[in-house]
Write a protein that holds these residues in place. Structure first.
Motif, PDB file in Angstrom:
ATOM      1  N   LYS A 197      39.808  44.097  48.753  1.00  0.00           N
ATOM      2  CA  LYS A 197      40.522  44.782  47.679  1.00  0.00           C
ATOM      3  C   LYS A 197      41.258  43.766  46.802  1.00  0.00           C
ATOM      4  CE  LYS A 197      44.397  48.024  47.162  1.00  0.00           C
ATOM      5  NZ  LYS A 197      45.412  47.012  46.798  1.00  0.00           N
ATOM      6  N   LEU A 198      41.074  43.866  45.487  1.00  0.00           N
ATOM      7  CA  LEU A 198      41.748  42.974  44.552  1.00  0.00           C
ATOM      8  C   LEU A 198      42.960  43.627  43.884  1.00  0.00           C
ATOM      9  CD1 LEU A 198      38.761  41.209  42.721  1.00  0.00           C
ATOM     10  CD2 LEU A 198      40.001  40.476  44.768  1.00  0.00           C
ATOM     11  N   GLU A 199      42.898  44.914  43.687  1.00  0.00           N
ATOM     12  CA  GLU A 199      43.965  45.604  42.957  1.00  0.00           C
ATOM     13  C   GLU A 199      45.295  45.461  43.693  1.00  0.00           C
ATOM     14  OE1 GLU A 199      44.631  49.826  40.585  1.00  0.00           O
ATOM     15  OE2 GLU A 199      43.095  49.655  42.144  1.00  0.00           O
ATOM     16  N   HIS A 200      46.302  45.014  42.960  1.00  0.00           N
ATOM     17  CA  HIS A 200      47.668  44.817  43.471  1.00  0.00           C
ATOM     18  C   HIS A 200      47.747  43.726  44.549  1.00  0.00           C
ATOM     19  CE1 HIS A 200      48.584  48.292  41.136  1.00  0.00           C
ATOM     20  NE2 HIS A 200      47.947  49.128  41.941  1.00  0.00           N
ATOM     21  N   THR A 201      46.716  42.909  44.649  1.00  0.00           N
ATOM     22  CA  THR A 201      46.711  41.800  45.599  1.00  0.00           C
ATOM     23  C   THR A 201      47.163  40.536  44.882  1.00  0.00           C
ATOM     24  OG1 THR A 201      44.918  42.765  46.914  1.00  0.00           O
ATOM     25  CG2 THR A 201      45.254  40.395  47.112  1.00  0.00           C
ATOM     26  N   THR A 202      47.991  39.736  45.534  1.00  0.00           N
ATOM     27  CA  THR A 202      48.496  38.508  44.913  1.00  0.00           C
ATOM     28  C   THR A 202      47.480  37.378  45.079  1.00  0.00           C
ATOM     29  OG1 THR A 202      50.806  39.120  45.278  1.00  0.00           O
ATOM     30  CG2 THR A 202      50.333  36.776  44.945  1.00  0.00           C
ATOM     31  N   ALA A 203      47.154  36.745  43.949  1.00  0.00           N
ATOM     32  CA  ALA A 203      46.199  35.641  43.935  1.00  0.00           C
ATOM     33  C   ALA A 203      46.836  34.433  43.259  1.00  0.00           C
ATOM     34  CB  ALA A 203      44.934  36.046  43.187  1.00  0.00           C
ATOM     35  N   VAL A 204      46.544  33.255  43.800  1.00  0.00           N
ATOM     36  CA  VAL A 204      46.996  31.987  43.218  1.00  0.00           C
ATOM     37  C   VAL A 204      45.764  31.184  42.833  1.00  0.00           C
ATOM     38  CG1 VAL A 204      48.208  29.820  43.632  1.00  0.00           C
ATOM     39  CG2 VAL A 204      49.137  31.966  44.546  1.00  0.00           C
ATOM     40  N   VAL A 205      45.727  30.723  41.580  1.00  0.00           N
ATOM     41  CA  VAL A 205      44.604  29.920  41.081  1.00  0.00           C
ATOM     42  C   VAL A 205      45.159  28.584  40.620  1.00  0.00           C
ATOM     43  CG1 VAL A 205      42.678  29.784  39.453  1.00  0.00           C
ATOM     44  CG2 VAL A 205      43.440  32.028  40.296  1.00  0.00           C
ATOM     45  N   THR A 206      44.676  27.489  41.173  1.00  0.00           N
ATOM     46  CA  THR A 206      45.125  26.173  40.728  1.00  0.00           C
ATOM     47  C   THR A 206      44.298  25.719  39.529  1.00  0.00           C
ATOM     48  OG1 THR A 206      43.640  24.858  42.139  1.00  0.00           O
ATOM     49  CG2 THR A 206      45.703  25.637  43.126  1.00  0.00           C
ATOM     50  N   VAL A 235      48.274  37.784  39.407  1.00  0.00           N
ATOM     51  CA  VAL A 235      47.796  36.410  39.376  1.00  0.00           C
ATOM     52  C   VAL A 235      48.910  35.420  39.046  1.00  0.00           C
ATOM     53  CG1 VAL A 235      46.148  34.815  38.324  1.00  0.00           C
ATOM     54  CG2 VAL A 235      45.508  37.212  38.671  1.00  0.00           C
ATOM     55  N   PHE A 236      49.014  34.396  39.895  1.00  0.00           N
ATOM     56  CA  PHE A 236      49.850  33.238  39.598  1.00  0.00           C
ATOM     57  C   PHE A 236      48.919  32.120  39.151  1.00  0.00           C
ATOM     58  CE2 PHE A 236      52.672  35.713  42.176  1.00  0.00           C
ATOM     59  CZ  PHE A 236      53.949  35.411  41.708  1.00  0.00           C
ATOM     60  N   ALA A 237      49.115  31.669  37.912  1.00  0.00           N
ATOM     61  CA  ALA A 237      48.233  30.672  37.301  1.00  0.00           C
ATOM     62  C   ALA A 237      48.881  29.307  37.401  1.00  0.00           C
ATOM     63  CB  ALA A 237      47.961  31.034  35.839  1.00  0.00           C
ATOM     64  N   ASP A 274      48.300  30.040  28.742  1.00  0.00           N
ATOM     65  CA  ASP A 274      48.434  30.943  27.597  1.00  0.00           C
ATOM     66  C   ASP A 274      47.733  32.276  27.817  1.00  0.00           C
ATOM     67  OD1 ASP A 274      45.806  30.159  27.536  1.00  0.00           O
ATOM     68  OD2 ASP A 274      45.792  29.500  25.443  1.00  0.00           O
ATOM     69  N   LEU A 275      47.489  32.613  29.072  1.00  0.00           N
ATOM     70  CA  LEU A 275      46.775  33.841  29.402  1.00  0.00           C
ATOM     71  C   LEU A 275      47.780  34.957  29.645  1.00  0.00           C
ATOM     72  CD1 LEU A 275      43.888  34.917  29.933  1.00  0.00           C
ATOM     73  CD2 LEU A 275      44.209  34.282  32.329  1.00  0.00           C
ATOM     74  N   ALA A 276      47.696  35.994  28.831  1.00  0.00           N
ATOM     75  CA  ALA A 276      48.622  37.120  28.978  1.00  0.00           C
ATOM     76  C   ALA A 276      48.366  37.856  30.282  1.00  0.00           C
ATOM     77  CB  ALA A 276      48.460  38.074  27.799  1.00  0.00           C
ATOM     78  N   GLY A 277      49.446  38.383  30.853  1.00  0.00           N
ATOM     79  CA  GLY A 277      49.306  39.219  32.037  1.00  0.00           C
ATOM     80  C   GLY A 277      49.229  38.461  33.345  1.00  0.00           C
ATOM     81  N   VAL A 278      49.440  37.144  33.315  1.00  0.00           N
ATOM     82  CA  VAL A 278      49.513  36.362  34.546  1.00  0.00           C
ATOM     83  C   VAL A 278      50.868  35.658  34.580  1.00  0.00           C
ATOM     84  CG1 VAL A 278      47.004  36.001  34.467  1.00  0.00           C
ATOM     85  CG2 VAL A 278      48.536  34.201  33.634  1.00  0.00           C
ATOM     86  N   THR A 279      51.241  35.161  35.752  1.00  0.00           N
ATOM     87  CA  THR A 279      52.516  34.462  35.900  1.00  0.00           C
ATOM     88  C   THR A 279      52.260  32.963  35.994  1.00  0.00           C
ATOM     89  OG1 THR A 279      53.447  36.337  37.110  1.00  0.00           O
ATOM     90  CG2 THR A 279      54.582  34.214  37.309  1.00  0.00           C
ATOM     91  N   PRO A 280      52.728  32.185  35.010  1.00  0.00           N
ATOM     92  CA  PRO A 280      52.555  30.731  35.098  1.00  0.00           C
ATOM     93  C   PRO A 280      53.292  30.171  36.313  1.00  0.00           C
ATOM     94  CG  PRO A 280      53.130  31.389  32.866  1.00  0.00           C
ATOM     95  CD  PRO A 280      53.367  32.585  33.742  1.00  0.00           C
ATOM     96  N   LEU A 281      52.672  29.189  36.960  1.00  0.00           N
ATOM     97  CA  LEU A 281      53.235  28.599  38.172  1.00  0.00           C
ATOM     98  C   LEU A 281      53.136  27.078  38.074  1.00  0.00           C
ATOM     99  CD1 LEU A 281      54.244  29.009  41.159  1.00  0.00           C
ATOM    100  CD2 LEU A 281      51.825  28.941  41.820  1.00  0.00           C
ATOM    101  N   ARG A 282      54.277  26.414  38.121  1.00  0.00           N
ATOM    102  CA  ARG A 282      54.263  24.956  38.078  1.00  0.00           C
ATOM    103  C   ARG A 282      53.660  24.424  39.382  1.00  0.00           C
ATOM    104  NH1 ARG A 282      56.917  21.538  34.908  1.00  0.00           N
ATOM    105  NH2 ARG A 282      58.364  23.171  34.226  1.00  0.00           N
ATOM    106  N   LEU A 283      52.569  23.680  39.256  1.00  0.00           N
ATOM    107  CA  LEU A 283      51.891  23.196  40.453  1.00  0.00           C
ATOM    108  C   LEU A 283      51.079  21.949  40.137  1.00  0.00           C
ATOM    109  CD1 LEU A 283      50.937  23.361  43.359  1.00  0.00           C
ATOM    110  CD2 LEU A 283      49.271  25.107  42.670  1.00  0.00           C
TER     111      LEU A 283
END
Length: 247
Positions: free
Chosen positions: A2-11, A32-34, A43-52
């Motif tokens: 299941k993806l809906e409402h699941t937290t994902a981190v993309v480096t 999504v944490f980007a 610059d992607l709307a609807g995701v949370t920028p993450l310093r990494l």
């Protein structure tokens, strides 16, 4: 899965394939944490920028404090264009520090929270050149071969906590990484769709292009199948030696 409402981190999610994967996950309902070294570059709307920055342990540890991640996409990587003999050793070390040690560091940091879920998934973005070393990017190829082995190891280490580990293999995509190659390239948006399909289906391996499938299929043939020019070179050298002996 299941993806809906699941937290994902993309480096490495501020451009290229990482940005497309973050978008695909967002569009399928994930939170999504980007990850990016400079979060302002996301610059992607609807995701949370993450310093990494995956090469700095403190940055990795801080990023992992987001908590509750059930999906981790290890996309961040570098290619310096360094050959094994002629390239700068520092550049090759940088490729290993990023592609191998960075991927390992991030996975270790997020593993505990991945294990808190009934289902979780890690996707490592690998390369067709994990199996085939291309001389003028020999350092990159070697680092990706190491990351392939890392993926196999993590797959076994994390199985007990219910975390599936997959690898995505692709040769060339139309991104900044491959701009020096004058050859057909895959659309990263298409590769991203395959990547997120693999996450949903919890696949072990996904081949994003024909070259990856072809090289993978050629592995049982050994050195002669993967590097036919070496056999030709050996035959030519043998012929020259026989001619020398005949003189």
């Amino acid at each position: 899965m299941k993806l809906e409402h699941t937290t994902a981190v993309v480096t490495g999610a501020n451009r290229g394939l990482g940005r497309h994967i973050a978008r695909q996950l967002r569009d399928r309902g994930a939170n999504v944490f980007a990850g990016a070294r400079n979060p302002d570059s996301v610059d992607l709307a609807g995701v949370t920028p993450l310093r990494l920055d995956i090469t700095y342990p403190a940055s990795v540890a801080a990023a992992a404090s987001v908590g509750n991640a059930a999906i981790l996409v290890n996309n961040a990587g570098v290619v310096t264009g360094s050959s094994l003999l002629g390239g700068e050793l520092a550049h090759i070390r940088h490729e290993f520090e990023t592609n191998f040690f960075g991927t390992l560091s991030v996975t270790r940091a997020f593993a505990p929270q991945l294990g808190e879920h009934a289902e979780s998934y890690v996707l490592n973005i690998l390369s067709a050149y994990s199996w085939l070393n291309v001389p003028f990017i020999g350092g990159y190829s070697a680092s990706k071969a190491a990351e392939w082995s890392l993926t196999d190891g993590l797959r076994q280490d994390l199985a007990g906590q219910g975390t599936r580990v997959g690898g995505l293999y692709v040769a060339l995509m139309d991104t900044d990484f491959s701009r020096v190659f004058d050859a057909p390239k895959e659309d990263p948006a298409d590769v991203a769709r395959l990547a997120v399909d693999a996450i949903e289906n919890r696949e072990f391996e996904v081949f994003a292009d024909e070259e990856s499938r072809s090289i993978r299929a050629g592995l049982p043939g050994g050195v002669e199948a993967l590097y036919p020019s070496l056999s030709h070179a050996s035959l030519s050298q043998a012929s020259l030696s026989q001619e020398d002996q005949a003189r």
